[in-house]
Design an enzyme around this catalytic site. Structure first.
Site, short mmCIF file in Angstrom:
data_model
loop_
_atom_site.label_atom_id
_atom_site.label_comp_id
_atom_site.label_asym_id
_atom_site.label_seq_id
_atom_site.Cartn_x
_atom_site.Cartn_y
_atom_site.Cartn_z
N TYR A 5 45.98 26.07 45.24
CA TYR A 5 46.94 27.15 44.99
C TYR A 5 48.10 27.14 45.98
CZ TYR A 5 43.17 28.81 42.05
OH TYR A 5 42.19 28.89 41.09
N HIS A 10 52.04 31.10 41.83
CA HIS A 10 51.05 32.17 41.95
C HIS A 10 50.83 32.56 43.41
CE1 HIS A 10 48.22 34.68 39.95
NE2 HIS A 10 47.13 34.11 40.42
N ASN A 38 41.42 39.39 41.04
CA ASN A 38 40.70 40.48 40.39
C ASN A 38 39.76 41.23 41.34
OD1 ASN A 38 42.03 39.85 38.07
ND2 ASN A 38 40.26 39.00 37.01
#
Length: 186
Positions: A5, A10, A38
């Site tokens: 990542y 993102h 989340n």
């Protein structure tokens, strides 16, 4: 979490924080959570012990609904259907915290948002790396963000690597400062 990542759209929040740490003299605590979006509330809850402390929290994250080279500042707003923000709001039992949303979507030559659609395309886009010209835009935006004075006395700045679906209202720096002053007076 995860090296895959690093330097992706993102992860724009973390990239912006790296800039802010080197280019601002504001005394704040920068926190980069090691949770997935989340579960953002899990990372935030131990740091924010009261509703008053939540008002000093600033979350920086990517926003697919804003064009690259722009950002949006909001306070005390709903999650806009985003599970990461929902997680934070649930953990803190409030939505009264600051969010700086950094645009990552391309635009047409006329300036119209060229938003990616479809779950798989969105996934591939936000996990894609920035092109060199896009990185320059991100640096400009981070420079603008470094000029914001939220009037927060002691702040926890948390970067959240998330995409938030919100209405596309954009502010220039003077409009943001005016809104901050209005919020302080309210």
């Amino acid at each position: 979490p995860g090296e895959e990542y690093q330097e992706t759209r993102h992860n724009v929040g973390q990239m912006s924080i790296a800039y802010l740490k080197d280019h601002t003299e504001v005394k704040v605590k920068y926190v980069i959570p090691d949770t997935y979006m989340n579960d953002s509330g899990v990372a935030v809850k131990p740091l924010v012990k009261s509703l008053k402390a939540a008002e000093n929290l600033v979350i920086i994250h990517d926003d697919l609904d804003l064009p690259l080279g722009t950002f949006k500042l909001s306070f005390n707003r709903g999650p806009g259907g985003h599970n990461g923000v929902k997680s934070i709001q649930k953990a803190l039992k409030t939505q009264a915290f600051w969010r700086i949303r950094i645009g990552i979507s391309p635009t047409t030559p006329s300036g119209k948002l060229k938003k990616v659609s479809g779950e798989e395309k969105v996934h591939d886009f936000i996990l894609g790396k920035f092109k060199p010209a896009e990185k320059k835009e991100l640096t400009k935006v981070s420079g603008q963000i470094s000029q914001i004075n939220l009037g927060i006395k002691s702040s926890e700045i948390l970067i959240e690597k998330m995409v938030l679906e919100v209405e596309s209202l954009q502010y220039d720096l003077s409009e943001i400062e005016n809104k901050i002053e209005t919020n302080k007076k309210a």
